[in-house]
Scaffold this motif. Structure first.
Motif, PDB file in Angstrom:
ATOM      1  N   ILE A   1       0.693  -1.649  14.366  1.00 19.96           N
ATOM      2  CA  ILE A   1       1.492  -1.476  13.152  1.00 19.96           C
ATOM      3  C   ILE A   1       0.695  -2.010  11.973  1.00 19.96           C
ATOM      4  O   ILE A   1       0.165  -3.121  12.020  1.00 19.96           O
ATOM      5  N   ASP A   2       0.580  -1.207  10.941  1.00 19.16           N
ATOM      6  CA  ASP A   2      -0.158  -1.566   9.733  1.00 19.16           C
ATOM      7  C   ASP A   2       0.828  -2.194   8.752  1.00 19.16           C
ATOM      8  O   ASP A   2       1.680  -1.505   8.194  1.00 19.16           O
ATOM      9  N   ILE A   3       0.737  -3.515   8.553  1.00 21.39           N
ATOM     10  CA  ILE A   3       1.692  -4.222   7.697  1.00 21.39           C
ATOM     11  C   ILE A   3       0.992  -4.656   6.406  1.00 21.39           C
ATOM     12  O   ILE A   3       0.181  -5.591   6.418  1.00 21.39           O
ATOM     13  N   PRO A   4       1.261  -3.996   5.273  1.00 21.57           N
ATOM     14  CA  PRO A   4       0.610  -4.370   4.016  1.00 21.57           C
ATOM     15  C   PRO A   4       1.028  -5.774   3.577  1.00 21.57           C
ATOM     16  O   PRO A   4       2.208  -6.117   3.593  1.00 21.57           O
ATOM     17  N   ILE A   5       0.047  -6.583   3.205  1.00 18.59           N
ATOM     18  CA  ILE A   5       0.347  -7.906   2.647  1.00 18.59           C
ATOM     19  C   ILE A   5      -0.182  -8.027   1.224  1.00 18.59           C
ATOM     20  O   ILE A   5       0.131  -8.980   0.516  1.00 18.59           O
TER      21      ILE A   5
ATOM     22  N   ALA B   1      -5.462  -7.825  13.780  1.00 16.53           N
ATOM     23  CA  ALA B   1      -6.620  -7.510  12.949  1.00 16.53           C
ATOM     24  C   ALA B   1      -6.209  -7.502  11.487  1.00 16.53           C
ATOM     25  O   ALA B   1      -5.034  -7.364  11.153  1.00 16.53           O
ATOM     26  N   VAL B   2      -7.196  -7.647  10.614  1.00  9.22           N
ATOM     27  CA  VAL B   2      -6.986  -7.530   9.174  1.00  9.22           C
ATOM     28  C   VAL B   2      -7.782  -6.316   8.712  1.00  9.22           C
ATOM     29  O   VAL B   2      -8.972  -6.203   9.009  1.00  9.22           O
ATOM     30  N   ARG B   3      -7.096  -5.408   8.022  1.00  3.79           N
ATOM     31  CA  ARG B   3      -7.773  -4.212   7.505  1.00  3.79           C
ATOM     32  C   ARG B   3      -7.897  -4.305   5.993  1.00  3.79           C
ATOM     33  O   ARG B   3      -6.921  -4.551   5.285  1.00  3.79           O
TER      34      ARG B   3
ATOM     35  N   VAL C   1      -4.958  -4.900   1.437  1.00  3.94           N
ATOM     36  CA  VAL C   1      -5.093  -5.684   2.673  1.00  3.94           C
ATOM     37  C   VAL C   1      -3.853  -5.469   3.538  1.00  3.94           C
ATOM     38  O   VAL C   1      -2.735  -5.482   3.039  1.00  3.94           O
ATOM     39  N   ALA C   2      -4.087  -5.280   4.832  1.00  2.29           N
ATOM     40  CA  ALA C   2      -2.977  -5.117   5.777  1.00  2.29           C
ATOM     41  C   ALA C   2      -3.270  -5.904   7.050  1.00  2.29           C
ATOM     42  O   ALA C   2      -4.429  -6.048   7.452  1.00  2.29           O
ATOM     43  N   ILE C   3      -2.226  -6.418   7.666  1.00 11.34           N
ATOM     44  CA  ILE C   3      -2.312  -7.093   8.964  1.00 11.34           C
ATOM     45  C   ILE C   3      -1.898  -6.091  10.039  1.00 11.34           C
ATOM     46  O   ILE C   3      -0.935  -5.347   9.857  1.00 11.34           O
ATOM     47  N   GLN C   4      -2.616  -6.091  11.153  1.00 10.77           N
ATOM     48  CA  GLN C   4      -2.313  -5.153  12.236  1.00 10.77           C
ATOM     49  C   GLN C   4      -2.087  -5.873  13.567  1.00 10.77           C
ATOM     50  O   GLN C   4      -3.044  -6.193  14.261  1.00 10.77           O
ATOM     51  N   PRO C   5      -0.855  -6.149  13.963  1.00  5.95           N
ATOM     52  CA  PRO C   5      -0.609  -6.513  15.358  1.00  5.95           C
ATOM     53  C   PRO C   5      -0.913  -5.275  16.197  1.00  5.95           C
ATOM     54  O   PRO C   5      -0.470  -4.173  15.854  1.00  5.95           O
ATOM     55  N   ARG C   6      -1.677  -5.438  17.309  1.00  2.71           N
ATOM     56  CA  ARG C   6      -2.128  -4.249  18.025  1.00  2.71           C
ATOM     57  C   ARG C   6      -2.375  -4.523  19.493  1.00  2.71           C
ATOM     58  O   ARG C   6      -2.577  -5.667  19.905  1.00  2.71           O
ATOM     59  N   ILE C   7      -2.357  -3.438  20.267  1.00  3.29           N
ATOM     60  CA  ILE C   7      -2.736  -3.490  21.673  1.00  3.29           C
ATOM     61  C   ILE C   7      -3.814  -2.431  21.873  1.00  3.29           C
ATOM     62  O   ILE C   7      -3.696  -1.303  21.367  1.00  3.29           O
TER      63      ILE C   7
ATOM     64  N   VAL D   1       0.847  -1.180   0.000  1.00  2.56           N
ATOM     65  CA  VAL D   1       0.000   0.000   0.000  1.00  2.56           C
ATOM     66  C   VAL D   1       0.885   1.233   0.000  1.00  2.56           C
ATOM     67  O   VAL D   1       1.789   1.361   0.812  1.00  2.56           O
ATOM     68  N   GLU D   2       0.617   2.139  -0.922  1.00  2.00           N
ATOM     69  CA  GLU D   2       1.394   3.372  -1.005  1.00  2.00           C
ATOM     70  C   GLU D   2       0.637   4.460  -0.268  1.00  2.00           C
ATOM     71  O   GLU D   2      -0.491   4.799  -0.615  1.00  2.00           O
TER      72      GLU D   2
END
Length: 196
Positions: free
Chosen positions: A152-156, A192-194, A160-166, A31-32
């Motif tokens: 952290i928003d990690i684009p896959i 989470a998945v965004r 679609v992005a994966i978010q490890p979060r607290i 994702v840009e």
């Protein structure tokens, strides 16, 4: 809790690297940020492990921890490349032999991406709903809810992005017909998945 935070701190760099490598291997474009395509609708689905405590106003100390799973749904829009707003619904469910409890938080949230990085900080306010069912009946109460968090928003993939979060929720229940008002707090670590 400290062990969970240490584990998350160790996993986040690993997941970030893995996500980038997988995207490069499959030829996916990350994702840009800062493009016109960022100004759209997003949807979030997540799961977490949460620790809940409560405290009545008359008591000086918080209760022992209750651990259970949480489920999160969210949707909203992008205000700018570094800021999103939306509605978030979080449900923490604890099932015991003698009682069941569900703690809901329905919040208006804002997510700020720090200096254009994938790291985001979350803040929000909304409605807290507590529901406890046991052999004597069902207890329901409604109050106010405050939430803060980070991830952290990690684009896959491109959208679609994966978010490890607290995430941390504080809820207050004040009832005119209730002699002893109380608070609940919930801290959860999850992913989470965004979609956008």
């Amino acid at each position: 809790m400290r062990a969970s935070l240490r584990t998350l701190a160790l996993l986040v760099p690993l997941i970030t690297s893995a996500g980038s490598l997988v995207a490069q291997h499959h030829g996916l474009r990350p994702v840009e940020r800062g493009t016109s395509e960022d100004r759209g609708v997003w949807v979030l689905v997540g799961v977490a492990q949460g620790r809940e405590q409560y405290r009545f106003d008359a008591d000086p100390d918080w209760s022992n921890y209750f651990e259970a799973n949480s489920f999160m749904l969210g949707a909203g829009g992008t205000v700018s490349p570094g800021f999103t707003v939306g509605i978030e619904w979080n449900v923490w469910s604890d099932y015991e032999a003698d009682s069941d409890q569900k703690l809901h938080a329905l919040s208006l949230v804002g997510n700020w991406y720090v200096a254009g990085t994938p790291l985001f900080l979350k803040g929000g306010v909304g409605l807290g709903i507590d529901r406890i069912e046991d052999a004597t009946g069902t207890f329901r109460d409604t109050g106010t809810s405050l939430t803060v968090g980070a991830g952290i928003d990690i684009p896959i993939a491109r959208r679609v992005a994966i978010q490890p979060r607290i995430d941390h929720y504080i809820q207050r229940y004040d009832d005119a017909g209730q002699a002893n008002d109380f608070r609940e707090r919930l801290t959860q670590i999850g992913v989470a998945v965004r979609f956008r």
